[in-house]
Design a protein around this motif. Structure first.
Motif, PDB file in Angstrom:
ATOM      1  N   VAL A 144      32.017  27.838  23.673  1.00  0.00           N
ATOM      2  CA  VAL A 144      33.032  28.566  24.445  1.00  0.00           C
ATOM      3  C   VAL A 144      33.055  28.066  25.890  1.00  0.00           C
ATOM      4  CG1 VAL A 144      33.628  30.837  25.403  1.00  0.00           C
ATOM      5  CG2 VAL A 144      33.019  30.623  22.986  1.00  0.00           C
ATOM      6  N   LEU A 145      31.879  27.963  26.493  1.00  0.00           N
ATOM      7  CA  LEU A 145      31.810  27.502  27.879  1.00  0.00           C
ATOM      8  C   LEU A 145      32.367  26.093  28.029  1.00  0.00           C
ATOM      9  CD1 LEU A 145      28.313  28.968  28.785  1.00  0.00           C
ATOM     10  CD2 LEU A 145      30.517  29.650  29.784  1.00  0.00           C
ATOM     11  N   TYR A 146      32.099  25.249  27.056  1.00  0.00           N
ATOM     12  CA  TYR A 146      32.640  23.893  27.094  1.00  0.00           C
ATOM     13  C   TYR A 146      34.170  23.933  27.058  1.00  0.00           C
ATOM     14  CZ  TYR A 146      33.399  18.992  26.100  1.00  0.00           C
ATOM     15  OH  TYR A 146      33.827  17.691  26.169  1.00  0.00           O
ATOM     16  N   SER A 147      34.717  24.786  26.188  1.00  0.00           N
ATOM     17  CA  SER A 147      36.177  24.924  26.103  1.00  0.00           C
ATOM     18  C   SER A 147      36.772  25.477  27.394  1.00  0.00           C
ATOM     19  CB  SER A 147      36.561  25.827  24.937  1.00  0.00           C
ATOM     20  OG  SER A 147      36.188  25.241  23.717  1.00  0.00           O
ATOM     21  N   LEU A 148      35.978  26.278  28.108  1.00  0.00           N
ATOM     22  CA  LEU A 148      36.436  26.845  29.380  1.00  0.00           C
ATOM     23  C   LEU A 148      36.226  25.874  30.543  1.00  0.00           C
ATOM     24  CD1 LEU A 148      35.114  30.515  28.964  1.00  0.00           C
ATOM     25  CD2 LEU A 148      37.513  29.773  28.956  1.00  0.00           C
ATOM     26  N   GLY A 149      35.679  24.696  30.254  1.00  0.00           N
ATOM     27  CA  GLY A 149      35.469  23.687  31.284  1.00  0.00           C
ATOM     28  C   GLY A 149      34.228  23.901  32.129  1.00  0.00           C
ATOM     29  N   LYS A 150      33.290  24.670  31.634  1.00  0.00           N
ATOM     30  CA  LYS A 150      32.056  24.960  32.378  1.00  0.00           C
ATOM     31  C   LYS A 150      30.909  24.134  31.794  1.00  0.00           C
ATOM     32  CE  LYS A 150      33.775  29.498  33.551  1.00  0.00           C
ATOM     33  NZ  LYS A 150      33.578  30.922  33.598  1.00  0.00           N
ATOM     34  N   SER A 151      30.960  22.840  32.094  1.00  0.00           N
ATOM     35  CA  SER A 151      30.026  21.898  31.485  1.00  0.00           C
ATOM     36  C   SER A 151      28.575  22.150  31.875  1.00  0.00           C
ATOM     37  CB  SER A 151      30.416  20.461  31.853  1.00  0.00           C
ATOM     38  OG  SER A 151      31.708  20.178  31.369  1.00  0.00           O
ATOM     39  N   ASP A 152      28.320  22.530  33.133  1.00  0.00           N
ATOM     40  CA  ASP A 152      26.940  22.757  33.556  1.00  0.00           C
ATOM     41  C   ASP A 152      26.313  23.922  32.787  1.00  0.00           C
ATOM     42  OD1 ASP A 152      28.798  24.366  34.862  1.00  0.00           O
ATOM     43  OD2 ASP A 152      27.654  24.500  36.708  1.00  0.00           O
ATOM     44  N   SER A 153      27.072  24.990  32.593  1.00  0.00           N
ATOM     45  CA  SER A 153      26.576  26.129  31.819  1.00  0.00           C
ATOM     46  C   SER A 153      26.454  25.782  30.335  1.00  0.00           C
ATOM     47  CB  SER A 153      27.502  27.329  31.983  1.00  0.00           C
ATOM     48  OG  SER A 153      27.533  27.737  33.336  1.00  0.00           O
ATOM     49  N   THR A 154      27.331  24.897  29.877  1.00  0.00           N
ATOM     50  CA  THR A 154      27.265  24.433  28.492  1.00  0.00           C
ATOM     51  C   THR A 154      25.921  23.779  28.222  1.00  0.00           C
ATOM     52  OG1 THR A 154      29.661  24.071  28.414  1.00  0.00           O
ATOM     53  CG2 THR A 154      28.327  22.905  26.770  1.00  0.00           C
ATOM     54  N   VAL A 155      25.497  22.929  29.127  1.00  0.00           N
ATOM     55  CA  VAL A 155      24.223  22.213  28.975  1.00  0.00           C
ATOM     56  C   VAL A 155      23.063  23.206  28.913  1.00  0.00           C
ATOM     57  CG1 VAL A 155      22.603  20.625  30.100  1.00  0.00           C
ATOM     58  CG2 VAL A 155      25.041  20.070  30.001  1.00  0.00           C
ATOM     59  N   ILE A 156      23.083  24.198  29.783  1.00  0.00           N
ATOM     60  CA  ILE A 156      22.006  25.205  29.803  1.00  0.00           C
ATOM     61  C   ILE A 156      21.926  25.931  28.460  1.00  0.00           C
ATOM     62  CG2 ILE A 156      21.285  27.392  30.849  1.00  0.00           C
ATOM     63  CD1 ILE A 156      22.528  26.260  33.507  1.00  0.00           C
ATOM     64  N   CYS A 157      23.083  26.333  27.929  1.00  0.00           N
ATOM     65  CA  CYS A 157      23.097  27.049  26.647  1.00  0.00           C
ATOM     66  C   CYS A 157      22.657  26.151  25.495  1.00  0.00           C
ATOM     67  CB  CYS A 157      24.481  27.627  26.372  1.00  0.00           C
ATOM     68  SG  CYS A 157      24.913  29.019  27.439  1.00  0.00           S
ATOM     69  N   LEU A 158      23.091  24.891  25.517  1.00  0.00           N
ATOM     70  CA  LEU A 158      22.668  23.973  24.461  1.00  0.00           C
ATOM     71  C   LEU A 158      21.158  23.720  24.522  1.00  0.00           C
ATOM     72  CD1 LEU A 158      25.579  21.351  24.373  1.00  0.00           C
ATOM     73  CD2 LEU A 158      24.957  22.978  22.568  1.00  0.00           C
ATOM     74  N   GLN A 159      20.619  23.614  25.730  1.00  0.00           N
ATOM     75  CA  GLN A 159      19.174  23.422  25.860  1.00  0.00           C
ATOM     76  C   GLN A 159      18.412  24.635  25.323  1.00  0.00           C
ATOM     77  OE1 GLN A 159      19.138  22.469  30.061  1.00  0.00           O
ATOM     78  NE2 GLN A 159      18.854  20.288  29.632  1.00  0.00           N
TER      79      GLN A 159
END
Length: 192
Positions: A144-159
């Motif tokens: 969801v964050l990736y789709s919203l363009g929030k790449s930095d938060s995306t990385v944190i969630c994936l980690q």
């Protein structure tokens, strides 16, 4: 369709036991998956009706089981011409248990499916805060964050998701996703 066949198998197993709720739940879950993967409308309709029937029977077998109720509500939301009926059922579950994990998860997935990404982010964020060791919530929130363009938060969630799973192949795939998002972030910085 393996999901369709295993749905049928679990519904048959349910008929041969006194405690049939778990088998009916598994049957309904498999039928919902088969519904998503159906190759034609006849197969989809059969899977949808079978899911509803199995999950309704599971709920009747154990009327107090909120997980059964949530799964049945999900089936209603995915198969009924008025999907908000299922969402209303899920909200009723939250009145009984405001932190019911499965209900929040299903509401998050339904929000993604209806492209309500801000809602989905809020629902998965709730799960992350209240159930920090629930890996699926971290994964879906990352998407969801990736789709919203929030790449930095995306990385944190994936980690975080990667830290909670044990499958080495899946860990490798998630690491690849993390590296791709980081590369995108670095490219954005280079352009600016």
């Amino acid at each position: 369709n393996d999901l369709l066949m295993t749905g049928i198998l679990f519904s048959q197993l349910a008929k041969s036991t006194n405690d049939n709720g778990p088998y009916l739940l598994e049957s309904g879950t498999r039928f919902l998956g088969a519904m998503d993967n159906a190759v034609d409308s006849a197969e989809r309709n059969f899977a949808a009706q079978s899911a509803l029937q199995s999950l309704e029977l599971a709920t009747k077998a154990d009327p107090e089981n909120l997980d059964f109720q949530a799964s049945y509500a999900q089936a209603v939301a995915l198969t009924d011409p008025a999907p908000l009926k299922g969402v209303s059922m899920l909200r009723e579950i939250l009145k009984k248990d405001p932190k019911h994990q499965k209900t929040w998860y299903i509401l998050g997935v339904l929000a993604i499916q209806s492209n309500q990404l801000d809602k989905a982010n809020g629902r998965f964020s709730f799960l992350n805060e209240n159930y920090p060791n629930f890996p699926d919530a971290w994964y879906y929130r990352a998407q969801v964050l990736y789709s919203l363009g929030k790449s930095d938060s995306t990385v944190i969630c994936l980690q975080k998701f990667k830290s909670l799973i044990n499958d080495p192949m899946l860990k490798k795939e998630v690491q690849k996703q993390i590296e791709e998002v980081i590369t995108e972030l670095l490219n954005e910085v280079d352009v600016d």
